[in-house]
Scaffold this motif. Structure first.
Motif, PDB file in Angstrom:
ATOM      1  N   ARG A  95      -2.751   5.495   9.925  1.00 32.43           N
ATOM      2  CA  ARG A  95      -3.300   6.766   9.221  1.00 32.43           C
ATOM      3  C   ARG A  95      -2.892   6.778   8.293  1.00 32.43           C
ATOM      4  NH1 ARG A  95      -4.009  11.690  13.515  1.00 32.43           N
ATOM      5  NH2 ARG A  95      -4.153   9.449  14.669  1.00 32.43           N
ATOM      6  N   TYR A  96      -1.726   6.479   7.840  1.00 32.07           N
ATOM      7  CA  TYR A  96      -1.104   6.695   6.890  1.00 32.07           C
ATOM      8  C   TYR A  96      -0.649   5.666   6.198  1.00 32.07           C
ATOM      9  CZ  TYR A  96      -0.355  10.619   9.780  1.00 32.07           C
ATOM     10  OH  TYR A  96      -0.531  11.314  11.091  1.00 32.07           O
ATOM     11  N   PHE A  97      -1.432   4.317   6.066  1.00 35.19           N
ATOM     12  CA  PHE A  97      -1.165   3.668   5.555  1.00 35.19           C
ATOM     13  C   PHE A  97      -1.790   3.752   4.221  1.00 35.19           C
ATOM     14  CE2 PHE A  97      -3.457   0.298   3.790  1.00 35.19           C
ATOM     15  CZ  PHE A  97      -2.344  -1.356   3.299  1.00 35.19           C
ATOM     16  N   PRO A  98      -2.885   4.337   3.702  1.00 41.21           N
ATOM     17  CA  PRO A  98      -2.516   4.241   2.107  1.00 41.21           C
ATOM     18  C   PRO A  98      -2.054   4.301   1.558  1.00 41.21           C
ATOM     19  CG  PRO A  98      -4.609   5.315   3.706  1.00 41.21           C
ATOM     20  CD  PRO A  98      -3.927   5.075   4.064  1.00 41.21           C
ATOM     21  N   TYR A  99      -1.254   5.898   2.115  1.00 38.47           N
ATOM     22  CA  TYR A  99      -0.337   6.358   0.655  1.00 38.47           C
ATOM     23  C   TYR A  99       1.181   5.366   1.083  1.00 38.47           C
ATOM     24  CZ  TYR A  99       3.773   9.664  -0.372  1.00 38.47           C
ATOM     25  OH  TYR A  99       5.206  10.035  -0.894  1.00 38.47           O
ATOM     26  N   ILE A 100       1.672   4.907   2.335  1.00 39.21           N
ATOM     27  CA  ILE A 100       2.678   3.893   2.116  1.00 39.21           C
ATOM     28  C   ILE A 100       2.190   2.750   0.825  1.00 39.21           C
ATOM     29  CG2 ILE A 100       3.329   1.762   3.107  1.00 39.21           C
ATOM     30  CD1 ILE A 100       3.490   4.062   5.815  1.00 39.21           C
ATOM     31  N   PHE A 101       1.245   2.136   0.904  1.00 39.97           N
ATOM     32  CA  PHE A 101       0.606   1.481   0.180  1.00 39.97           C
ATOM     33  C   PHE A 101       0.554   1.339  -0.991  1.00 39.97           C
ATOM     34  CE2 PHE A 101      -3.000  -1.632  -1.484  1.00 39.97           C
ATOM     35  CZ  PHE A 101      -2.388  -2.937  -1.711  1.00 39.97           C
ATOM     36  N   THR A 102       0.254   3.404  -1.508  1.00 40.35           N
ATOM     37  CA  THR A 102       0.276   3.086  -2.981  1.00 40.35           C
ATOM     38  C   THR A 102       1.501   3.561  -3.547  1.00 40.35           C
ATOM     39  OG1 THR A 102      -2.262   4.515  -2.572  1.00 40.35           O
ATOM     40  CG2 THR A 102      -0.218   5.053  -4.382  1.00 40.35           C
ATOM     41  N   LEU A 103       2.295   3.883  -2.372  1.00 39.97           N
ATOM     42  CA  LEU A 103       3.810   3.890  -2.639  1.00 39.97           C
ATOM     43  C   LEU A 103       4.649   2.302  -2.693  1.00 39.97           C
ATOM     44  CD1 LEU A 103       5.748   6.027  -2.760  1.00 39.97           C
ATOM     45  CD2 LEU A 103       6.933   4.769  -0.525  1.00 39.97           C
ATOM     46  N   PHE A 104       4.317   1.508  -2.288  1.00 33.90           N
ATOM     47  CA  PHE A 104       4.530   0.306  -2.408  1.00 33.90           C
ATOM     48  C   PHE A 104       4.091  -0.421  -3.670  1.00 33.90           C
ATOM     49  CE2 PHE A 104       3.946  -4.324  -2.336  1.00 33.90           C
ATOM     50  CZ  PHE A 104       5.133  -5.072  -2.008  1.00 33.90           C
ATOM     51  N   MET A 105       3.324  -0.153  -3.439  1.00 32.36           N
ATOM     52  CA  MET A 105       2.490  -0.568  -5.204  1.00 32.36           C
ATOM     53  C   MET A 105       2.720  -0.233  -6.876  1.00 32.36           C
ATOM     54  SD  MET A 105       0.659  -3.230  -4.044  1.00 32.36           S
ATOM     55  CE  MET A 105      -0.450  -3.704  -5.873  1.00 32.36           C
ATOM     56  N   PHE A 106       3.427   0.868  -6.866  1.00 33.59           N
ATOM     57  CA  PHE A 106       3.443   1.256  -7.722  1.00 33.59           C
ATOM     58  C   PHE A 106       4.987   1.168  -7.738  1.00 33.59           C
ATOM     59  CE2 PHE A 106       6.020   5.228  -9.624  1.00 33.59           C
ATOM     60  CZ  PHE A 106       5.495   5.260 -10.548  1.00 33.59           C
ATOM     61  N   ILE A 107       5.722   1.258  -7.053  1.00 33.73           N
ATOM     62  CA  ILE A 107       7.232   0.898  -7.084  1.00 33.73           C
ATOM     63  C   ILE A 107       7.303  -0.376  -7.790  1.00 33.73           C
ATOM     64  CG2 ILE A 107       9.351   0.485  -6.123  1.00 33.73           C
ATOM     65  CD1 ILE A 107       9.015   2.885  -4.081  1.00 33.73           C
ATOM     66  N   VAL A 108       6.471  -1.792  -6.973  1.00 31.55           N
ATOM     67  CA  VAL A 108       6.221  -3.045  -7.449  1.00 31.55           C
ATOM     68  C   VAL A 108       6.596  -2.982  -8.518  1.00 31.55           C
ATOM     69  CG1 VAL A 108       5.600  -4.845  -7.107  1.00 31.55           C
ATOM     70  CG2 VAL A 108       6.503  -3.945  -5.391  1.00 31.55           C
ATOM     71  N   PHE A 109       4.786  -2.860  -8.949  1.00 35.58           N
ATOM     72  CA  PHE A 109       4.059  -2.599 -10.365  1.00 35.58           C
ATOM     73  C   PHE A 109       5.676  -2.073 -11.735  1.00 35.58           C
ATOM     74  CE2 PHE A 109       0.888  -4.341  -8.573  1.00 35.58           C
ATOM     75  CZ  PHE A 109       0.467  -5.211  -9.896  1.00 35.58           C
ATOM     76  N   ALA A 110       5.695  -0.871 -11.211  1.00 32.17           N
ATOM     77  CA  ALA A 110       7.172  -0.417 -12.425  1.00 32.17           C
ATOM     78  C   ALA A 110       8.026  -0.508 -12.494  1.00 32.17           C
ATOM     79  CB  ALA A 110       7.841   1.423 -11.636  1.00 32.17           C
ATOM     80  N   ASN A 111       8.629  -2.066 -11.312  1.00 32.07           N
ATOM     81  CA  ASN A 111      10.259  -2.542 -11.614  1.00 32.07           C
ATOM     82  C   ASN A 111       9.883  -3.970 -12.807  1.00 32.07           C
ATOM     83  OD1 ASN A 111      11.630  -0.708  -9.588  1.00 32.07           O
ATOM     84  ND2 ASN A 111      11.134  -2.201  -8.281  1.00 32.07           N
TER      85      ASN A 111
END
Length: 253
Positions: A95-111
């Protein structure tokens, strides 16, 4: 005197500052940075969000049975993080997947965007990574108390240990728990900053003819390593988030 001046000029070519690339600068002139100032950090964080939206919205807007390259990348990222959350945090964590997925995508793209020439790596700044880590830390802590009340404190009480050792272990568990946001943020920013600084050092030596070929090979090797690090650090940050979420959902030792 001419020889000394020439030597000084040659010596100046060796002067480079690998940490200059991490300086926060206003985009529209001036030197002072206030909370409302639009800086290079602001720009590249905005570009990161735009890049994530472009992949996840535009890349999946016209779904096809034979997926396009963008759709394949979006689906692969989605499935990868979904499986991670399910495996580490359990079904309750989905149920908390949307937040975790957003976090992952933000860090990947920022890197990854930070590896572009003339770009700025936002995840190299502790001001960014600390906010991300504190959001996770406060979120899972509040969630733990909301779901379990005072029973959440059972996370710090090792009931399987011998009685006399339990208070000592409880103190250690509490300290390690509050150190989480520190290690969570430093790990990401430190690894990203160190890699970019090393690349800049090799780039400075590339101006010297005698070592230029070696420096160029080193830059290529480090650049390839940093591409790998960009994904690994996003993975590590995300999987630790899942571990902390699991502790909030199932706090008993």
């Amino acid at each position: 005197m001419a020889t000394e001046a020439h030597g000084a000029e040659e010596g100046s070519s060796l002067v480079f500052h690998p940490m200059d690339q991490f300086i926060v600068k206003p985009l529209f002139g001036g030197t002072e940075v206030h909370w409302y100032t639009i800086t290079n950090v602001t720009l590249w964080m905005a570009l990161t969000i735009v890049a994530v939206l472009a992949l996840m919205v535009l890349g999946t807007s016209g779904k096809k049975q034979v997926p396009s390259r963008g759709q394949s990348m979006a689906e692969m990222a989605y499935g990868f993080v979904y499986k991670m959350v399910e495996d580490v945090s359990g079904k309750d964590g989905l149920r908390y997947f949307p937040y975790i997925f957003t976090l992952f995508m933000f860090i990947v793209f920022a890197n990854v965007l930070g590896l572009l020439p003339m770009s700025f790596t936002t995840t190299s700044h502790f001001a960014v990574t600390v906010v991300l880590a504190l959001a996770v830390f406060l979120g899972v802590t509040i969630l733990g108390f909301v779901l379990h009340g005072t029973h959440f404190l059972g996370l710090f009480w090792v009931s399987s240990a011998p009685g006399p050792l339990r208070p000592v272990l409880a103190v250690i568990e509490i300290i390690s728990y509050f150190v989480r946001p520190v290690s969570h943020s430093i790990r990401l920013a430190g690894n990203v900053m160190a890699g970019h600084a090393v690349i800049k050092v090799f780039a400075g030596f590339a101006a010297i003819a005698a070592v230029s070929p070696v420096s160029i090979l080193a830059i290529v090797g480090m650049y390839g390593l940093e591409v790998l690090v960009a994904f690994i650090q996003a993975y590590v940050f995300t999987i630790l988030t899942c571990v902390y979420l699991k502790d909030a959902l199932h706090p008993a030792h």
